[in-house]
Enzyme design. Structure first.
Site, short mmCIF file in Angstrom:
data_model
loop_
_atom_site.label_atom_id
_atom_site.label_comp_id
_atom_site.label_asym_id
_atom_site.label_seq_id
_atom_site.Cartn_x
_atom_site.Cartn_y
_atom_site.Cartn_z
N ASN A 208 0.84 -1.20 0.00
CA ASN A 208 0.00 0.00 0.00
C ASN A 208 0.88 1.24 0.00
O ASN A 208 2.10 1.14 0.07
CB ASN A 208 -0.98 -0.03 1.18
CG ASN A 208 -0.27 0.00 2.51
OD1 ASN A 208 0.42 0.95 2.84
ND2 ASN A 208 -0.42 -1.07 3.29
N ASP A 276 -4.81 -5.73 5.19
CA ASP A 276 -5.89 -6.50 5.79
C ASP A 276 -5.82 -7.96 5.40
O ASP A 276 -6.23 -8.83 6.16
CB ASP A 276 -7.24 -5.91 5.35
CG ASP A 276 -7.46 -4.54 5.96
OD1 ASP A 276 -7.18 -4.40 7.17
OD2 ASP A 276 -7.85 -3.60 5.23
N LYS A 286 8.95 -18.69 -8.02
CA LYS A 286 8.32 -17.67 -8.86
C LYS A 286 7.23 -18.30 -9.73
O LYS A 286 7.48 -19.32 -10.39
CB LYS A 286 9.40 -17.01 -9.73
CG LYS A 286 8.87 -15.84 -10.50
CD LYS A 286 9.92 -15.22 -11.40
CE LYS A 286 9.24 -14.24 -12.33
NZ LYS A 286 10.07 -13.89 -13.47
N PRO A 303 -3.88 -11.09 10.91
CA PRO A 303 -4.26 -10.82 12.30
C PRO A 303 -4.35 -9.31 12.52
O PRO A 303 -3.58 -8.56 11.93
CB PRO A 303 -3.10 -11.41 13.11
CG PRO A 303 -1.95 -11.49 12.16
CD PRO A 303 -2.55 -11.68 10.79
N ASP A 304 -5.28 -8.88 13.34
CA ASP A 304 -5.38 -7.46 13.68
C ASP A 304 -4.50 -7.23 14.91
O ASP A 304 -4.87 -7.57 16.03
CB ASP A 304 -6.84 -7.08 13.97
CG ASP A 304 -7.01 -5.58 14.08
OD1 ASP A 304 -6.15 -4.93 14.70
OD2 ASP A 304 -8.01 -5.05 13.54
N ILE A 305 -3.34 -6.67 14.67
CA ILE A 305 -2.33 -6.54 15.74
C ILE A 305 -2.82 -5.60 16.83
O ILE A 305 -2.70 -5.88 18.03
CB ILE A 305 -0.99 -6.04 15.16
CG1 ILE A 305 -0.59 -6.89 13.96
CG2 ILE A 305 0.12 -6.09 16.21
CD1 ILE A 305 0.54 -6.32 13.12
N PHE A 323 -4.74 4.08 14.91
CA PHE A 323 -5.02 5.11 13.91
C PHE A 323 -6.21 4.68 13.07
O PHE A 323 -6.47 3.49 12.93
CB PHE A 323 -3.79 5.32 13.00
CG PHE A 323 -2.83 6.33 13.56
CD1 PHE A 323 -2.08 6.02 14.68
CD2 PHE A 323 -2.72 7.59 13.00
CE1 PHE A 323 -1.21 6.95 15.24
CE2 PHE A 323 -1.85 8.53 13.54
CZ PHE A 323 -1.10 8.20 14.65
N LYS A 337 -14.66 2.25 15.60
CA LYS A 337 -13.42 1.47 15.50
C LYS A 337 -12.75 1.34 16.86
O LYS A 337 -12.22 0.29 17.22
CB LYS A 337 -12.48 2.15 14.50
CG LYS A 337 -11.22 1.35 14.21
CD LYS A 337 -10.48 1.84 12.98
CE LYS A 337 -11.24 1.51 11.71
NZ LYS A 337 -10.61 2.01 10.51
N LYS A 341 -11.90 -2.30 18.40
CA LYS A 341 -10.51 -2.73 18.59
C LYS A 341 -10.14 -2.82 20.06
O LYS A 341 -9.16 -3.48 20.42
CB LYS A 341 -9.56 -1.75 17.90
CG LYS A 341 -9.86 -1.55 16.42
CD LYS A 341 -8.77 -2.16 15.58
CE LYS A 341 -9.01 -1.84 14.12
NZ LYS A 341 -8.02 -2.48 13.26
O1 C5P Z 1 -9.02 -1.55 10.74
P1 C5P Z 1 -8.13 -0.47 10.28
O2 C5P Z 1 -7.03 -0.98 9.38
O3 C5P Z 1 -8.77 0.75 9.76
O4 C5P Z 1 -7.45 -0.02 11.65
C1 C5P Z 1 -6.38 0.85 11.66
C2 C5P Z 1 -5.60 0.67 12.92
O5 C5P Z 1 -5.41 -0.71 13.25
C3 C5P Z 1 -4.20 1.22 12.81
O6 C5P Z 1 -3.79 1.68 14.07
C4 C5P Z 1 -3.40 0.02 12.36
O7 C5P Z 1 -2.02 0.16 12.67
C5 C5P Z 1 -4.04 -1.09 13.13
N1 C5P Z 1 -4.03 -2.40 12.46
C6 C5P Z 1 -3.28 -3.44 12.98
N2 C5P Z 1 -3.32 -4.69 12.38
C7 C5P Z 1 -4.08 -4.89 11.28
C8 C5P Z 1 -4.83 -3.85 10.75
C9 C5P Z 1 -4.79 -2.61 11.35
O8 C5P Z 1 -2.58 -3.24 13.97
N3 C5P Z 1 -4.09 -6.08 10.73
#
Ligand code: C5P
Length: 398
Positions: A208, A276, A286, A303-305, A323, A337, A341
Site C-alpha cells: 500500500n 488487511d 516464482k 491478524p489485527d495486531i 489510527f 473502531k 478494537k
Molecule cells: O481496521 P483499520 O485498518 O482501519 O485499523 C487501523 C488501525 O489498526 C491502525 O492503528 C493500524 O495500525 C491497526 N491495524 C493493525 N493490524 C491490522 C490492521 C490494522 O494493527 N491487521
C-alpha cells in the site's frame, strides 16, 4: 545537548578503535567532557597521545598506576561520569563484563560503576554470532546495559555480516538519548509504522502507499521526550529515525511477531498501515507466466495486531493508541473502531483525496478517547506527532 555531562569512554582493542577518535570529537562538540580509558590491546590500535589530545584530558590505561591512584582512585573514576560508554566493545571485554571479571582497569571500572553503561560492540562476524558472545550479550542486556549496534556490512577482515561498529553519529544519538532528561525517560514505548508487503511469490508482493512519515515523526517525538522507542517498521520509503531501536519487517505476520516480542511497553502507538489480507498460499518459487492462463489469488485475513494487543491481559501496554484513516463520517467511524478494537485512543484522519493528506506533509486529526472526540487544527505531521507524544506523556503520568 550534552553540555555539563561527563562520559567515561572505554576504548577496547579492535580495528574499529580508530573510530573512537572521531567519537571523542563529536561528543566534545556537543558539550560533553570525555575521560578516556584505553585497554592494553587498544593501545596497539590508537595511541594514548592522540586519544588524550582529542579528549583534552589525561588518558587512563593502567590499573596499578600509583600516580593515577593518588590523583583519582579507579573506583572514583567510574562514578563521576554520567555514562560509561564502551566503544568499541570487543568480544573479550563483553565476556569479562558479563562474568564480572576485574583483572584490568577497564573491567574493574565496569564492575565498580553505579552509572548507566552503554556498549557499541565491534568484532568479526563469526565472533559476534558465536553462541558465547550472544549469551554474554543477553546477560549484559539483562544487567541493564544499553547495546548500540553492531551494523552489518563489509568488515576490515574481509568478511561480510553483523559486527561493524555503528557509525559515530548513531553512537552520539544513543548517548544523547540515554542522557536526555525528558518526561518519558526510562519508559519503553512501541511505534509501528509504514506499509506491509504481502508476498505473492519470492519476487512479487501486494503493498500500500503508506510512506511511514507520521509513524516516523511520532517515534522521533517520543524519543525527544526521553522515551526508549522500539520502532517496528514495514518497508517504508521514509528514512528510519535515529536514536531508536529499529526492527524491520515485511509482512503483517512478521510485524505481529515483532510487536509481541517487543512487549512489555508502557505505551504502544499503531501507526502502520497493515494489509488487511495476505495471499493465502504464497508460492515459494516464482509463478511462471503461462500463455492463456491467468493466476487467481486467494486471500486470508491478517491478524489485527492493534486489537490483539488491546485485548492482552497482563502484558497489555498501559496505553494503546490506534489510527483510523477514513474518507467520510470520520468521527462516527473512528468511534466505532475504537470500540471494536478495544484500544484507548484512536487518532482519526480524513484521507479523502481532496484533503491531500495521504502522502502529504500535513495532517488534520481527531483524537478519540473515552472523553469524546477532540478535533485538532490542521498542522504538519511533526507537530501532530509532538502533540500526541506530549499527550502520551501526560496520560502515563510522566
Ligand atoms: O481496521 P483499520 O485498518 O482501519 O485499523 C487501523 C488501525 O489498526 C491502525 O492503528 C493500524 O495500525 C491497526 N491495524 C493493525 N493490524 C491490522 C490492521 C490494522 O494493527 N491487521
Amino acid at each position: 545537548m550534552l553540555s555539563g555531562k561527563r562520559i567515561l569512554l572505554i576504548i577496547s582493542g579492535g580495528i574499529a578503535a580508530y573510530k573512537a577518535l572521531e567519537l571523542i570529537r563529536r561528543l566534545r562538540e556537543r558539550g560533553s567532557a570525555v575521560t578516556p580509558v584505553l585497554t592494553p590491546s587498544a593501545r596497539e590500535f590508537v595511541t594514548p597521545l592522540s586519544v588524550s589530545a582529542l579528549a583534552g584530558e589525561k588518558v587512563y590505561t593502567d590499573l596499578f598506576d600509583l600516580t593515577d591512584e593518588a590523583e583519582m582512585g579507579h573506583i572514583q573514576l567510574s562514578r563521576v561520569a554520567d555514562l560509561v560508554l564502551v566503544a568499541p566493545a570487543t568480544a573479550d571485554l563483553m565476556a569479562k563484563m558479563a562474568h564480572g571479571f576485574a583483572g584490568d582497569l577497564a573491567s574493574t571500572l565496569l564492575l565498580a560503576t553505579d552509572t548507566p553503561v552503554m556498549i557499541a560492540p565491534a568484532m568479526n562476524v563469526r565472533m559476534w554470532e558465536h553462541p558465547a558472545t550472544q549469551r554474554n550479550l543477553a546477560t549484559l542486556r539483562g544487567d541493564g546495559v544499553t547495546v548500540v549496534g553492531p551494523d552489518a556490512g563489509d568488515m576490515a577482515c574481509g568478511e561480510y555480516g553483523p559486527g561493524r561498529l555503528v557509525e559515530v553519529p548513531q553512537i552520539v544519538a544513543a548517548v544523547e538519548r540515554a542522557l536526555a532528561d525528558g518526561p518519558l525517560k526510562g519508559r519503553r514505548v512501541l511505534v509501528t509504522s509504514g506499509p506491509t508487503h504481502e508476498p505473492i511469490d519470492p519476487v512479487r508482493y501486494i503493498a500500500n502507499r503508506s510512506s511511514g512519515a507520521q509513524g516516523t515523526a511520532i517515534a522521533e517525538a517520543l524519543r525527544d521526550l526521553g522515551a526508549e522507542v522500539v520502532f517496528v517498521t514495514g518497508p517504508a520509503e521514509k528514512a528510519r529515525p535515529t536514536g531508536v531501536e529499529v526492527i524491520e519487517v515485511e509482512s503483517a505476520l512478521e510485524m505481529r511477531a515483532a510487536v509481541l516480542g517487543a512487549l512489555p511497553v508502557a505505551a504502544a502507538v499503531f501507526a502502520a498501515a497493515v494489509a488487511d489480507w495476505r495471499v493465502a498460499q504464497a508460492s515459494s518459487s516464482k509463478i511462471k507466466k503461462q500463455a492463456g492462463r491467468l493466476p487467481v489469488l486467494e486471500f486470508s485475513e491478517n491478524p489485527d495486531i492493534l486489537a490483539e494487543v488491546s485485548g492482552l491481559g497482563e502484558e497489555r501496554p498501559g496505553l494503546v493508541v490506534g489510527f483510523a484513516a477514513e474518507t467520510d463520517d470520520v468521527v462516527a467511524h473512528a468511534t466505532a473502531k475504537r470500540q471494536r478494537k478495544g484500544c484507548d485512543w484512536i487518532v482519526a484522519n480524513d484521507v479523502s483525496p481532496a484533503t491531500g493528506i495521504m502522502g502529504g506533509s500535513e495532517n488534520a486529526v481527531v483524537l478519540i478517547s473515552d472523553a469524546g472526540a477532540e478535533a485538532w487544527p490542521r498542522m504538519g505531521k511533526r507537530a501532530v506527532a509532538e502533540r500526541l507524544a506530549a499527550r502520551i506523556a501526560e496520560a502515563l503520568g510522566a
